[in-house]
Scaffold this motif. Sequence first.
Motif, PDB file in Angstrom:
ATOM      1  N   PHE A  47      42.380  73.735  63.499  1.00 22.18           N
ATOM      2  CA  PHE A  47      43.717  73.642  63.238  1.00 22.18           C
ATOM      3  C   PHE A  47      43.951  72.343  62.431  1.00 22.18           C
ATOM      4  O   PHE A  47      43.676  71.420  62.968  1.00 22.18           O
ATOM      5  N   SER A  48      44.416  72.502  61.306  1.00 13.10           N
ATOM      6  CA  SER A  48      44.447  71.195  60.436  1.00 13.10           C
ATOM      7  C   SER A  48      45.731  70.602  60.329  1.00 13.10           C
ATOM      8  O   SER A  48      46.598  71.456  59.990  1.00 13.10           O
ATOM      9  N   GLN A  49      45.809  69.360  60.391  1.00 12.12           N
ATOM     10  CA  GLN A  49      47.205  68.656  60.526  1.00 12.12           C
ATOM     11  C   GLN A  49      47.630  68.364  59.380  1.00 12.12           C
ATOM     12  O   GLN A  49      46.746  67.952  58.262  1.00 12.12           O
ATOM     13  N   TYR A  50      48.918  68.519  59.049  1.00 16.16           N
ATOM     14  CA  TYR A  50      49.549  68.064  57.865  1.00 16.16           C
ATOM     15  C   TYR A  50      49.899  66.692  57.825  1.00 16.16           C
ATOM     16  O   TYR A  50      49.715  65.899  58.816  1.00 16.16           O
ATOM     17  N   ASN A  51      50.097  66.077  56.725  1.00 17.79           N
ATOM     18  CA  ASN A  51      50.483  64.708  56.491  1.00 17.79           C
ATOM     19  C   ASN A  51      51.570  64.304  57.430  1.00 17.79           C
ATOM     20  O   ASN A  51      52.861  64.725  57.225  1.00 17.79           O
ATOM     21  N   PRO A  52      51.442  63.390  58.397  1.00 14.28           N
ATOM     22  CA  PRO A  52      52.524  63.200  59.570  1.00 14.28           C
ATOM     23  C   PRO A  52      53.682  62.363  58.750  1.00 14.28           C
ATOM     24  O   PRO A  52      54.885  62.490  59.324  1.00 14.28           O
ATOM     25  N   SER A  53      53.363  61.710  57.588  1.00  7.97           N
ATOM     26  CA  SER A  53      54.481  61.088  57.068  1.00  7.97           C
ATOM     27  C   SER A  53      55.502  61.756  56.376  1.00  7.97           C
ATOM     28  O   SER A  53      56.472  61.700  56.419  1.00  7.97           O
ATOM     29  N   LEU A  54      55.039  62.984  55.921  1.00  7.78           N
ATOM     30  CA  LEU A  54      55.886  63.958  55.459  1.00  7.78           C
ATOM     31  C   LEU A  54      56.545  64.999  56.479  1.00  7.78           C
ATOM     32  O   LEU A  54      57.771  65.349  56.487  1.00  7.78           O
ATOM     33  N   ILE A  55      55.965  65.092  57.493  1.00  8.15           N
ATOM     34  CA  ILE A  55      56.415  66.055  58.802  1.00  8.15           C
ATOM     35  C   ILE A  55      57.344  65.014  59.361  1.00  8.15           C
ATOM     36  O   ILE A  55      58.451  65.885  59.772  1.00  8.15           O
ATOM     37  N   TYR A  56      57.200  64.088  59.777  1.00 17.52           N
ATOM     38  CA  TYR A  56      58.261  63.229  60.445  1.00 17.52           C
ATOM     39  C   TYR A  56      59.114  62.212  59.774  1.00 17.52           C
ATOM     40  O   TYR A  56      60.052  61.796  60.193  1.00 17.52           O
ATOM     41  N   GLY A  57      58.774  62.156  58.364  1.00 18.68           N
ATOM     42  CA  GLY A  57      60.145  61.577  57.778  1.00 18.68           C
ATOM     43  C   GLY A  57      59.771  60.158  57.482  1.00 18.68           C
ATOM     44  O   GLY A  57      59.994  59.743  56.161  1.00 18.68           O
ATOM     45  N   HIS A  58      59.397  59.317  58.399  1.00 20.69           N
ATOM     46  CA  HIS A  58      59.119  57.895  58.007  1.00 20.69           C
ATOM     47  C   HIS A  58      57.746  57.456  58.868  1.00 20.69           C
ATOM     48  O   HIS A  58      57.684  58.193  60.148  1.00 20.69           O
ATOM     49  N   HIS A  59      57.230  56.434  58.401  1.00 19.17           N
ATOM     50  CA  HIS A  59      56.093  56.120  59.350  1.00 19.17           C
ATOM     51  C   HIS A  59      56.460  55.732  60.639  1.00 19.17           C
ATOM     52  O   HIS A  59      55.547  55.911  61.547  1.00 19.17           O
ATOM     53  N   ASP A  60      57.677  55.027  60.831  1.00 18.00           N
ATOM     54  CA  ASP A  60      57.891  54.467  62.154  1.00 18.00           C
ATOM     55  C   ASP A  60      58.215  55.733  63.082  1.00 18.00           C
ATOM     56  O   ASP A  60      58.300  55.387  64.463  1.00 18.00           O
ATOM     57  N   ASN A  61      58.404  57.040  62.402  1.00 18.69           N
ATOM     58  CA  ASN A  61      58.763  57.825  63.590  1.00 18.69           C
ATOM     59  C   ASN A  61      57.436  58.692  63.996  1.00 18.69           C
ATOM     60  O   ASN A  61      57.677  59.743  64.716  1.00 18.69           O
ATOM     61  N   ILE A  62      56.812  58.185  63.646  1.00 24.76           N
ATOM     62  CA  ILE A  62      55.292  59.248  63.860  1.00 24.76           C
ATOM     63  C   ILE A  62      54.790  58.934  65.403  1.00 24.76           C
ATOM     64  O   ILE A  62      54.411  58.036  65.713  1.00 24.76           O
ATOM     65  N   PRO A  63      54.694  60.124  66.245  1.00 26.08           N
ATOM     66  CA  PRO A  63      54.552  59.878  67.404  1.00 26.08           C
ATOM     67  C   PRO A  63      52.815  59.837  67.755  1.00 26.08           C
ATOM     68  O   PRO A  63      52.135  59.811  66.729  1.00 26.08           O
ATOM     69  N   PRO A  64      52.512  59.405  69.054  1.00 26.18           N
ATOM     70  CA  PRO A  64      50.903  59.239  69.235  1.00 26.18           C
ATOM     71  C   PRO A  64      50.206  60.499  68.826  1.00 26.18           C
ATOM     72  O   PRO A  64      50.728  61.546  68.711  1.00 26.18           O
TER      73      PRO A  64
END
Length: 535
Positions: free
Chosen positions: A390-407
């Motif tokens: 399962f390949s992960q998408y770009n977390p910055s696009l998924i969660y909107g902002h770098h500060d919102n990216i979870p562990p």
Amino acid sequence: MLRRGLVAWASRVGVVLVVACCCLSLLYMLACSPHSDQSLAPLPRPYAPTGKEGYQALLQEREEQHRHYISSLKKQISQLKEALQERSQQLKSVQDSLEKAAGPPPVGLLDGGAERSHADLQEFLRSQLGRAELHSGVKLPSEYAVVPFESFTLQKVYQLEMGLTRHPEEKPVRKDRRDELSETVETAVQALNTPRDGDSPQQQKVYSHSDFIEGISRTEKDKGTLYELTFRSDRSQEFRKLVFFRPFGPLMKVKNERVDTANMLINIVVPLAKRADKFRNFMHNFRDVCVRQDGRIHLTVVYFGKDQMSDVKGILENTSREINFKNFTLIQLNEEFSRGRGLDVGARAWKGGNILLFFCDVDIYFTAEFLDSCRLNAQPGKKVFYPVLFSQYNPSLIYGHHDNIPPIEQQLAIKKDTGFWRDFGFGMTCQYRSDFINIGGFDVDIKGWGGEDVHLYRKYLHSNLLVVRSPSRGLFHLWHEKRCADELPPEQYKMCMQSKAMNEASHGQLGMLFFRHEIEAHLRRQKQHGAGKKT
């Protein structure tokens, strides 16, 4: 005369049907009769509670076992009734057609026809079983001819062909699909709880649905459906594996075996050039999963060049010192990076006999459950395992902002907005060293990114080994920015750019980004229109 012959013949048909029903009823009474009370009496097992609570628990387990057994028998009786009714209709059709023909039917024609029909059915089922890929693989022309497996648990099905839902995982929606999987698991539980010769009833584990770990299945439209189910055993690092085949008819048990993985060592081979920071993150997961949880792992790192070599060596030495891990090998090659060359060198460097190889990249995250799947789906001389990660998408696009990216552990959710099944990738694979050597290994003339894994995959497809290709819910490709070098040949560069495009976000998310100016303009017009109404 003709009428008397037909009447006599019809009476013989009735007698045959009555005798057949009586025989079938007698056989089922003998097969389904309950065992003596002595064999069913629950006795305390080793390490089980010996008081009143212990006996109540054992009684409850045995009662649950018999409840499943009775349910299974009811299903079989229902199927038998349907089969008997269908056979009666067939015999009636034969009778009607014979009555229209001239002259009485020859003596014994009906009985012989029924016997031949039953023999033909048995022969058909055996032929379907013989044609299916159960014990060996079938040579295939290319990767496009592969029928992939689906993986499933009690709750969800993980499949590559997602249909209208576009979800990489879902609960079975169609009732026939739910019933099919439930029946297969139920049959497997019943088979596990059926005593075998030499087993002590007091020490036998009573299996239930909660012991089911995972199953894989695939349907070949001209043969039938193959199921492989894995259950937890009563001992650590030991599993029970059952294989069933449904040749467009009743479910047939093919295999029921105990698989002990306690001594199955996995050699994880990682090719690397620079990227010391990524290797540090990889080792963080490696410590937790491979050393603390699994403990049956050897790590081989093949490093290209000298730049950041000291950093990589320091990471390995710190890991060795902090958690007392000695099972690793570091190989340095002063060459241009080639993934195929690195994996080939790492696989051939092992001198300790045949071993299970896991070819891995530094941006891969895997779980301890995946390591068990690696051991259970590869078999020397018979099977190689090509999981779909399962390949992960770009977390910055998924969660909107770098500060919102979870562990990272919270990001690894199998959903359509977080990633996709990387069904075009064949780089992560589990295979035994003997099979890798016998097949000829990688094409070491391929330089840089991509291509070498597809060549190896095709070699296995052209062999007699069974290639197990299925989605793996414990294997993830972590997102990283992909750069496609200008010096790559056109075909490799095109493959790299296609991978880069699919790696960023889902179709819907990319569409929203592409049309964001139109969306913003629409919102402004709506706002102005609303303000005009107020005035």
